[in-house]
Design a protein around this motif. Structure first.
Motif, PDB file in Angstrom:
ATOM      1  N   ILE A  11      46.708  84.605 -53.428  1.00  0.00           N
ATOM      2  CA  ILE A  11      46.026  85.929 -53.992  1.00  0.00           C
ATOM      3  C   ILE A  11      46.929  87.064 -54.014  1.00  0.00           C
ATOM      4  O   ILE A  11      46.861  88.005 -54.858  1.00  0.00           O
ATOM      5  N   GLU A  12      47.862  87.208 -53.147  1.00  0.00           N
ATOM      6  CA  GLU A  12      48.806  88.348 -53.133  1.00  0.00           C
ATOM      7  C   GLU A  12      49.710  88.199 -54.222  1.00  0.00           C
ATOM      8  O   GLU A  12      49.925  89.230 -55.272  1.00  0.00           O
ATOM      9  N   LEU A  13      50.182  86.997 -54.736  1.00  0.00           N
ATOM     10  CA  LEU A  13      51.071  86.560 -56.068  1.00  0.00           C
ATOM     11  C   LEU A  13      50.265  87.063 -57.060  1.00  0.00           C
ATOM     12  O   LEU A  13      50.766  87.647 -58.136  1.00  0.00           O
ATOM     13  N   LYS A  18      52.187  88.479 -60.272  1.00  0.00           N
ATOM     14  CA  LYS A  18      53.185  87.104 -60.503  1.00  0.00           C
ATOM     15  C   LYS A  18      53.002  85.761 -60.739  1.00  0.00           C
ATOM     16  O   LYS A  18      53.616  85.006 -61.055  1.00  0.00           O
ATOM     17  N   LYS A  19      51.541  85.827 -60.423  1.00  0.00           N
ATOM     18  CA  LYS A  19      50.982  84.582 -60.849  1.00  0.00           C
ATOM     19  C   LYS A  19      49.639  84.616 -62.069  1.00  0.00           C
ATOM     20  O   LYS A  19      48.661  85.376 -61.602  1.00  0.00           O
ATOM     21  N   SER A  20      49.582  83.779 -62.936  1.00  0.00           N
ATOM     22  CA  SER A  20      48.686  84.098 -63.879  1.00  0.00           C
ATOM     23  C   SER A  20      47.780  82.975 -64.171  1.00  0.00           C
ATOM     24  O   SER A  20      46.916  82.932 -65.117  1.00  0.00           O
ATOM     25  N   TRP A  21      47.981  81.666 -63.310  1.00  0.00           N
ATOM     26  CA  TRP A  21      47.315  80.565 -63.380  1.00  0.00           C
ATOM     27  C   TRP A  21      46.826  80.267 -62.045  1.00  0.00           C
ATOM     28  O   TRP A  21      47.637  80.067 -60.991  1.00  0.00           O
ATOM     29  N   GLU A  22      45.503  80.345 -61.814  1.00  0.00           N
ATOM     30  CA  GLU A  22      45.093  79.705 -60.705  1.00  0.00           C
ATOM     31  C   GLU A  22      44.672  78.313 -60.694  1.00  0.00           C
ATOM     32  O   GLU A  22      43.742  77.919 -61.606  1.00  0.00           O
ATOM     33  N   VAL A  34      36.118  89.634 -62.406  1.00  0.00           N
ATOM     34  CA  VAL A  34      35.872  89.020 -61.121  1.00  0.00           C
ATOM     35  C   VAL A  34      36.613  89.557 -59.983  1.00  0.00           C
ATOM     36  O   VAL A  34      37.755  90.191 -60.393  1.00  0.00           O
ATOM     37  N   VAL A  35      36.083  89.551 -58.708  1.00  0.00           N
ATOM     38  CA  VAL A  35      36.740  90.223 -57.626  1.00  0.00           C
ATOM     39  C   VAL A  35      37.256  89.150 -57.053  1.00  0.00           C
ATOM     40  O   VAL A  35      36.965  87.945 -56.943  1.00  0.00           O
ATOM     41  N   LEU A  36      38.452  89.401 -56.210  1.00  0.00           N
ATOM     42  CA  LEU A  36      39.282  88.385 -55.461  1.00  0.00           C
ATOM     43  C   LEU A  36      39.083  88.481 -53.942  1.00  0.00           C
ATOM     44  O   LEU A  36      39.294  89.503 -53.438  1.00  0.00           O
ATOM     45  N   ILE A  37      38.628  87.439 -53.217  1.00  0.00           N
ATOM     46  CA  ILE A  37      38.252  87.647 -51.950  1.00  0.00           C
ATOM     47  C   ILE A  37      39.499  86.608 -51.170  1.00  0.00           C
ATOM     48  O   ILE A  37      39.830  85.502 -51.648  1.00  0.00           O
ATOM     49  N   LYS A  65      55.979  76.457 -64.049  1.00  0.00           N
ATOM     50  CA  LYS A  65      55.737  77.022 -62.874  1.00  0.00           C
ATOM     51  C   LYS A  65      55.768  78.584 -63.001  1.00  0.00           C
ATOM     52  O   LYS A  65      55.287  79.193 -61.899  1.00  0.00           O
ATOM     53  N   LYS A  66      56.225  79.231 -63.770  1.00  0.00           N
ATOM     54  CA  LYS A  66      56.476  80.562 -63.968  1.00  0.00           C
ATOM     55  C   LYS A  66      54.768  81.337 -63.998  1.00  0.00           C
ATOM     56  O   LYS A  66      54.651  82.288 -63.468  1.00  0.00           O
ATOM     57  N   TYR A  67      53.958  80.657 -64.204  1.00  0.00           N
ATOM     58  CA  TYR A  67      52.523  80.979 -64.300  1.00  0.00           C
ATOM     59  C   TYR A  67      51.642  80.677 -63.177  1.00  0.00           C
ATOM     60  O   TYR A  67      50.719  81.313 -62.659  1.00  0.00           O
ATOM     61  N   HIS A  68      52.011  79.369 -62.349  1.00  0.00           N
ATOM     62  CA  HIS A  68      51.334  79.107 -61.230  1.00  0.00           C
ATOM     63  C   HIS A  68      52.116  79.030 -60.033  1.00  0.00           C
ATOM     64  O   HIS A  68      51.409  79.073 -58.870  1.00  0.00           O
ATOM     65  N   CYS A  69      53.351  79.497 -59.871  1.00  0.00           N
ATOM     66  CA  CYS A  69      54.294  79.610 -59.026  1.00  0.00           C
ATOM     67  C   CYS A  69      54.363  78.557 -57.757  1.00  0.00           C
ATOM     68  O   CYS A  69      54.632  78.804 -57.073  1.00  0.00           O
TER      69      CYS A  69
END
Length: 117
Positions: A11-13, A18-22, A34-37, A65-69
């Motif tokens: 969530i912090e990334l 720094k992270k654009s793929w969940e 959407v909100v992030l919990i 990796k650059k998208y999902h870390c």
């Protein structure tokens, strides 16, 4: 408003941009804000837009990796039988996290009343 439950440190990334793929084990048709919990916190920490959801091959997963870390050493296989990247953008961190009451049984999504925002 839909709330997406995400564990730390992901969530912090995401909120730091720094992270654009969940990475998830299911597709989503949800698009837009959407909100992030933060999992286990009982608080909403920010918001993003979900702009796409796409199935990933092992090669997609290993070369992006650059998208999902997730470190490539850990990417010898897909994390789920069917693995999806929920593509997100426009992260916004709230100055103060917003508390909410987590409903019993909610694991991925939480429906939140607009009144808490």
């Amino acid at each position: 408003m839909k709330g997406l439950v995400i564990r730390s440190p992901w969530i912090e990334l995401i909120l730091e941009g720094k992270k654009s793929w969940e990475i998830r084990g299911s597709n989503t048709k949800i698009r837009g804000p959407v909100v992030l919990i933060k999992s286990g916190s009982g608080k909403v920490f920010g918001e993003v837009n979900i702009v796409d959801s796409k199935a990933l091959s092992l090669e997609d997963y290993q070369t992006n990796k650059k998208y999902h870390c997730i470190e490539s050493e850990d990417a010898v296989q897909l994390p789920y039988k069917k693995t999806y990247a929920w593509v997100i953008d426009d992260p916004k961190i709230y100055k103060e996290p917003i508390p909410y009451k987590h409903p019993m049984g909610a694991i991925i999504w939480v429906n939140l009343p607009e009144s808490i925002f």
